[in-house]
Motif scaffolding. Structure first.
Motif, mmCIF file in Angstrom:
data_model
loop_
_atom_site.group_PDB
_atom_site.id
_atom_site.type_symbol
_atom_site.label_atom_id
_atom_site.label_comp_id
_atom_site.label_asym_id
_atom_site.label_seq_id
_atom_site.Cartn_x
_atom_site.Cartn_y
_atom_site.Cartn_z
ATOM 1 N N ILE A 255 0.860 -1.184 0.000
ATOM 2 C CA ILE A 255 0.000 0.000 0.000
ATOM 3 C C ILE A 255 0.894 1.231 0.000
ATOM 4 N N TYR B 124 -3.966 1.916 -3.600
ATOM 5 C CA TYR B 124 -3.845 0.461 -3.565
ATOM 6 C C TYR B 124 -3.371 0.010 -4.931
ATOM 7 N N LEU C 263 -7.917 4.102 5.359
ATOM 8 C CA LEU C 263 -7.091 2.983 4.927
ATOM 9 C C LEU C 263 -7.862 1.711 5.236
#
Ligand code: HEM
Ligand SMILES: [Cu+2]
Ligand SMILES: [Cu+2]
Lengths: 497, 329
Positions: free
Chosen positions: B102, B115, B125
């Motif tokens: 990430i 992502y 997130l």
């Protein structure tokens, strides 16, 4: 003046959203940090008690260079004027750490003015250190050998070494910062080709040793007080004296513990962590020796001794939480949170300010020739102790719960602890106010002090009149007995015999 | 965990380990404090001054005592040191297992999260439980610090370089993200939430957000847009190296050194190509892209170049990390 900003700051944190605009809060904590660190904690004990007491303690008429001493005072004032101008013209919002590239490129506040203030005041610090070193080497009275030197003087000697060797580094760092901010030289800002981590290395190379500039003189004060009010020679004199020097030396090798999460090589971090633990040993040695000094002593509870008790307790907590921070995996979680705030306030406010107040009460009769009201003084010492713990203890918890430092507003669940802290700060404020009032009163109206109200040892009490004349002694002093000779021995006794 | 707990929620594999170490430190710390307080009070009371002219006998010290109280605390500290260091290396060295990568970009005053599949979020997130997540941190402007208290982890976000750390979430829930390095006016507003989901819900969440281009596809677009393609793919005269199978592999440089092509190397090769010249090629051919591409775009380009390595090598960053060099810049 210096206490005010912290109080406003606490008020702000009464409610999660904060009572002030964020910029205002940011400027307040920056100003608080800069003034406290560079204009209060660094000079406080050396420039007041140190200046006054180092000469009579070694048996000298004055410091080696009285004019340089005066110069250092003027320089301090000029530095202070720059810092205050920065504040009056709108403030600074970089934090006292001036981290780049925020300070060099992004902040649009008066960074340069404040930085000049710090830069200039640094010279005052260097000159004071220089003066003490020369005085201790060259101006000792006959019989005042190194092993008879009061521990207050040893501590100032170690402090002076750091001041002379460390302060130039912060001066250089500030110059580089100024070059980047004004001339856009690429030193720290990666957009200009610089390296922001370099700034942190340079900054902490001074600022970690600087924390010992702040605490060592305080430790010196405590050694004097504990010996006097236990009527005992200091337990392990040599160890206490030498630990000051060990701290001064090792203190230069641990700056990287401020960079554990900053992107420093993990192996470098490991070395810094290890040396940070090492430097804790001489601090621990001091605490143990002070405690042992009371063993089979004659302990009285006069105000200075109350502050010494406070110091030992709070410094112990401050030092032990330093071990938490030196433990890297824990530091990763608590660095830049309120845990760090609590840690250094325990050391600096709990330690150093307690020592300062203790020292002021101890030598007040010497300096002014008058006595202060003992009842009020004891009461204030108690208020300070309670207020301090209420203010800063909750912050350890807040920090581990995850509240970051330098937050103008915070998550709701942190409110209870913040309210406790604000309440404690108000009590602490009162605790500081009371001595200011009665000491000011006693300076004028207090009853006259006898020559040596505590029955203390040392040339400044025994051979210099109270209050001392301009050149400290009417008759040139001679040191004709061991240090801290409370039990009246003929000559030095080696320990272990 | 009650309202007055001294521990934040524990939601990562390492949270319990850090808490255990913290617990050890608390026990030692409280023990030592109690010991010192006890002796201070005990001596102060037992040996209080009873008459003003008491003259206690001097005690100058004791070498055995000095040694005891230096060595024993030091040994205890060695335990703290060893335990703390082991955990630190573990938390900052991404595992060799396949990680979920990430990318987080800090910018005054928000977190932009990307992502690999192309989802993008601000201040939010989403991660699954049970899978190691490697976070690569970049900054668009000043220093920030990405702090996940429930995971007991943080890492500074440093402009001009990539920083990485990893975690494995264990407990579904919503936890704080804080910025922990002061970054200006709204530092305290640079906050967000990490949502931990079980793997099934996570897949559902992912597919709901899918449809756009993946990071690699976005990177490919930039690769064309900035004209990289004209040299690195179309150029037939051999003036420019192919970027196939570069990522994750050793690169021989003109000056004789060999470096591993990790994220930091690719980043530098794009922003400041002359810093390291590939052996057999000329300097000053590739234009300098410093200041031309924003951090998010740069990350997309890197993911694209990564995708040209076939089979994609497990992140080269850990080779660099193992060598103790976390921010080669
Ligand atoms: C017992 C020895 C000590 C140890 C092992 C120790 C350890 C540490 C460590 C590792 C940090 C870095 C924390 C972080 O930023 O994450 C720190 C911060 C700090 N310490 Fe200590 N410390 C000790 C004593 C002291 C003393 C004596 C002082 C001051 C008189 C002091 C003042 C500070 C300050 C001001 C900071 C925070 C700086 C900032 O980030 O603004 N410490 N300490
Ligand atoms: Cu430090
Ligand atoms: Cu921030």
């Amino acid at each position: 003046m210096w206490a005010a900003p912290s109080r406003w700051g606490w008020l702000n944190l009464l409610t999660p959203k904060g009572l002030f605009a964020h910029d205002t809060y940011n400027k307040l904590f920056t100003m608080h940090g800069i003034i406290m660190v560079f204009f209060f904690l660094v000079p406080s004990i050396p420039a007041t008690l140190g200046n006054f007491l180092v000469p009579p303690m070694v048996g000298a008429r004055d410091l080696a260079f009285p004019r340089i001493n005066l110069l250092s005072w003027y320089i301090y004032i000029v530095g202070g004027i720059f810092a205050i101008t920065a504040i009056v013209r709108g403030g600074v919002d970089t934090g006292w750490t001036f981290y780049a590239p925020f300070s060099s490129t992004y902040s649009n506040t008066h960074v340069i003015l404040a930085a000049i203030g710090v830069f200039v005041s640094g010279f005052s610090s260097i000159l004071t250190g220089l003066n003490f070193i020369v005085t201790v080497h060259k101006m000792r009275a006959p019989g005042m050998t190194w092993s008879r030197l009061p521990l207050f003087v040893w501590a100032h000697y170690a402090t002076s070494l750091i001041q002379v060797l460390g302060t130039p580094v912060i001066a250089i760092t500030i110059v580089l910062l100024g070059m980047e901010r004004v001339l856009h030289a690429g030193i720290f800002d990666p957009a200009l080709g610089g390296d922001p981590i370099l700034f942190q290395h340079l900054f902490w190379f001074y600022s970690h040793p600087a924390v010992y500039i702040m605490i060592l003189p305080g430790m010196g004060v405590i050694s004097e007080i504990v010996a006097c009010f236990s009527r005992k020679s200091i337990f392990g004199y040599g160890f206490v004296a030498f630990s000051s020097v060990a701290i001064a030396v090792l203190g230069f090798l641990v700056w990287g513990h401020h960079l554990f999460v900053a992107g420093q090589s993990m192996y470098a971090s490991m070395v810094f962590s290890f040396i940070s633990f090492l430097v804790a040993v001489p601090s621990a040695i001091k605490v143990f020796n002070w405690t042992a000094t009371m063993y089979r002593g004659s302990v009285s509870y006069d105000t200075p001794m109350l502050y010494a008790f406070g110091f030992i307790g709070l410094f112990t907590i401050g030092g032990l939480t330093g071990l938490f921070l030196a433990t890297m995996a824990v530091d990763v979680h608590v660095t830049d949170t309120y845990f760090v705030i609590a840690h250094f306030h325990y050391v600096m406010v709990g330690g150093m300010v307690m020592a300062y107040l203790g020292g002021v009460h101890f030598w007040f009769p010497k300096i002014t020739g008058r006595l202060y009201p003992e009842g009020w003084a004891k009461f204030a010492a108690l208020v300070v102790f309670v207020g301090f713990n209420l203010t800063f203890f909750p912050q350890f918890v807040l920090g581990y719960l995850g509240m970051p430092r330098r937050y103008a507003a915070y998550a709701d669940e942190f409110q209870i602890l913040n309210v406790m802290s604000t309440a404690g700060a108000s009590i602490l404020g009162v605790g500081y106010l009371i001595p200011m009032i009665y000491l000011a009163w006693a300076w004028r109206y207090g009853p006259k002090s006898p020559q040596n109200p505590w029955g203390a040892k040392g040339l400044e009490w025994e051979q210099s009149p109270t209050p001392p004349p301009t050149f400290n002694f009417d008759v040139p002093p001679v040191m004709n007995e061991p240090a801290y000779n409370y039990s009246g021995e003929e000559k030095e006794v080696e320990i272990g015999r | 965990m009650g309202a007055l707990s001294i521990f934040p929620p524990r939601a990562s594999t390492t949270a319990g380990e850090v808490d255990a170490l913290y617990g050890f430190l608390l026990v030692v710390g409280i023990g030592m404090t109690a010991l010192i307080f006890f002796f201070v009070f005990f001596f102060a009371i037992k040996y209080r001054r009873r008459s003003p002219d008491e003259r206690p006998k001097a005690i100058h010290g004791s070498i055995p005592l000095e040694i005891t109280w230096s060595v024993i605390p030091f040994l205890v500290m060695l335990v703290m040191f060893a335990w703390g260091t082991k955990l630190y290396f573990q938390n900052y060295t991404p595992p060799r297992r396949d990680t979920l990568d990430i990318y987080v970009t800090g910018k005054q005053w928000m977190w932009k999260i990307q992502y690999p599949d192309g989802q993008r979020e601000i201040n939010e997130l989403h991660v699954p439980t049970g899978r190691p997540v490697k976070v690569t941190l970049a900054s668009e402007d000043v220093l920030h610090s990405f702090f996940l208290p429930a995971f007991r982890l943080k890492h500074d976000v440093v402009p001009g370089s990539y920083q990485t750390f990893w975690f494995e979430a264990t407990k579904p829930g919503r936890y704080h993200i804080f910025c922990a390095e002061y970054c200006g006016t709204n530092h305290s507003q640079m906050i967000g939430w990490v949502t931990v989901m079980d793997p099934v819900s996570y897949e559902t969440w992912l597919s709901a957000g899918a449809g756009g281009s993946s990071m690699a596809e976005l990177g490919q677009k930039l690769f064309e847009q900035y004209g990289c393609v004209s040299c690195h793919v179309l150029d037939q005269q051999g003036r420019c190296p192919s970027l196939r199978n570069v990522f994750g592999n050793p690169v021989k440089l003109e000056d004789g050194r060999t470096v591993i092509a990790d994220e930091a190397y690719i980043r530098e090769s794009i922003l400041n190509p002359n810093a390291k010249i590939v052996s057999g090629y000329k300097r000053d051919v590739m234009p300098v892209f410093q200041g031309q591409i924003n951090e998010e775009g740069l990350l997309q380009l890197i993911v694209y170049i990564k995708s040209l390595s076939n089979p994609p090598k497990p992140a080269a960053a850990k080779t660099a990390a193992a060598a103790g060099k976390r921010s080669p810049q």
